[in-house]
Scaffold this active site. Sequence first.
Site, mmCIF file in Angstrom:
data_model
loop_
_atom_site.group_PDB
_atom_site.id
_atom_site.type_symbol
_atom_site.label_atom_id
_atom_site.label_comp_id
_atom_site.label_asym_id
_atom_site.label_seq_id
_atom_site.Cartn_x
_atom_site.Cartn_y
_atom_site.Cartn_z
ATOM 1 N N ASP A 124 0.819 -1.206 0.000
ATOM 2 C CA ASP A 124 0.000 0.000 0.000
ATOM 3 C C ASP A 124 0.857 1.262 0.000
ATOM 4 O OD1 ASP A 124 -2.186 -1.632 0.052
ATOM 5 O OD2 ASP A 124 -2.559 -1.421 2.203
ATOM 6 N N GLY A 125 2.024 1.201 0.647
ATOM 7 C CA GLY A 125 2.907 2.363 0.693
ATOM 8 C C GLY A 125 3.387 2.791 -0.688
ATOM 9 N N ASN A 220 -4.160 9.243 2.264
ATOM 10 C CA ASN A 220 -4.675 8.545 3.444
ATOM 11 C C ASN A 220 -5.128 9.499 4.540
ATOM 12 O OD1 ASN A 220 -4.853 5.840 2.900
ATOM 13 N ND2 ASN A 220 -3.038 5.236 4.040
ATOM 14 N N ASP A 250 -3.758 12.376 22.648
ATOM 15 C CA ASP A 250 -2.512 12.120 21.928
ATOM 16 C C ASP A 250 -2.479 12.816 20.572
ATOM 17 O OD1 ASP A 250 -1.473 10.671 23.958
ATOM 18 O OD2 ASP A 250 -1.656 8.707 23.012
#
Length: 379
Positions: A124-125, A220, A250
């Site tokens: 996917d990267g 993304n 966070d």
Amino acid sequence: MCAVMKFSQCVLQDLPGNDNNKKEWKWHFQDPASQRLTWNNPPKSVLVIKKIRDPSLLQPFKELCVFLTEVKDMVVYVEKKVLEDPAISADENFGAITKKFCTFREDLDDISNRVDFIICLGGDGTLLYASSLFQESVPPVMAFHLGSLGFLTPFKFDTYQSQVTQIIEGNAAIVLRSRLKVRVLKKNWEKKAQMDEQGIILTNGDSENNHKAMQYQVLNEVVVDRGPSSYLSNVDLFLDGHLITTVQGDGVIVSTPTGSTAYAVAAGASMIHPNVPAIMITPICPHSLSFRPIVVPAGVELKIMLSQDARNTAWVSFDGRKRQEICHGDSITITTSCFPVPSICFRDPVNDWFESLAQCLHWNVRKKQNYLSSEDEDY
């Protein structure tokens, strides 16, 4: 190819058999499977993107390039650093093929008007990286599953010749994956150390304000987090100019429907089909029991800034890359981009998505309950 993103249409129609000219509104939704790849002219050039430093991809890469150049007589574009791999540069037999390649360098050479379509070899990267190479219109992308997860890579390499031939002939469905257009405005940027110099630099001509703006296209998600600090992040979230909430935790994830199955789903968000026009906002470990992920329309403008009483700075990344610090006075503006990524489907947008949910995320996998007979019920 000219790709248009069209989701729905609202029209005013006359009611049948009505003499008073009364009208009613009706929605007409486009079937996702009707989005097809069509070529105005036969494709002549292709960009092949290979995952760097992965020896398992060397043989598929060579086979594909030989097929494209020798059999299909296509112009093949390859990133220069791919050919610098010793396993490729030292191959004398493959050297005759590489001499026919056109090479480019990331952030230095513009190939946006030279490539007809893209083939990705990896996970996917690799598709995320392909998206980052194009700040405006993106050619159709065909992604082969040669990585680990493969949620965005529906094609298997075993039958690549017939599949690539089918794409060249224009016989395929596509899904238009929306991207986020992100503008980061830095205040007093020249006084900050270790500033990331990548991105598109826009000058506003105001030397007194010392502002620097960078623009990114994100497939993304945009992630704003507390970085190395032990304090909670404290950022204000604006929607169309109105403060809607302050994120204390966070961090926060702003994702596309494509990104909803990435970091966002790990943070508790829902999964959204890529054809849905939306932006998802997901808090990361919020210090609140009532802060749930929300979905907003694709047409809104989001803005994220450090709260005035924030104890520390924040950090932002774009599809996991180009990470940089956000200080007081800086801002991150996020809207839906006008330039989606046309992703070529193996079957169609709906079947491919549910197949990925089942195969990659094992969605709703559970041991089935045993059948209960009438005798068992009576017992």
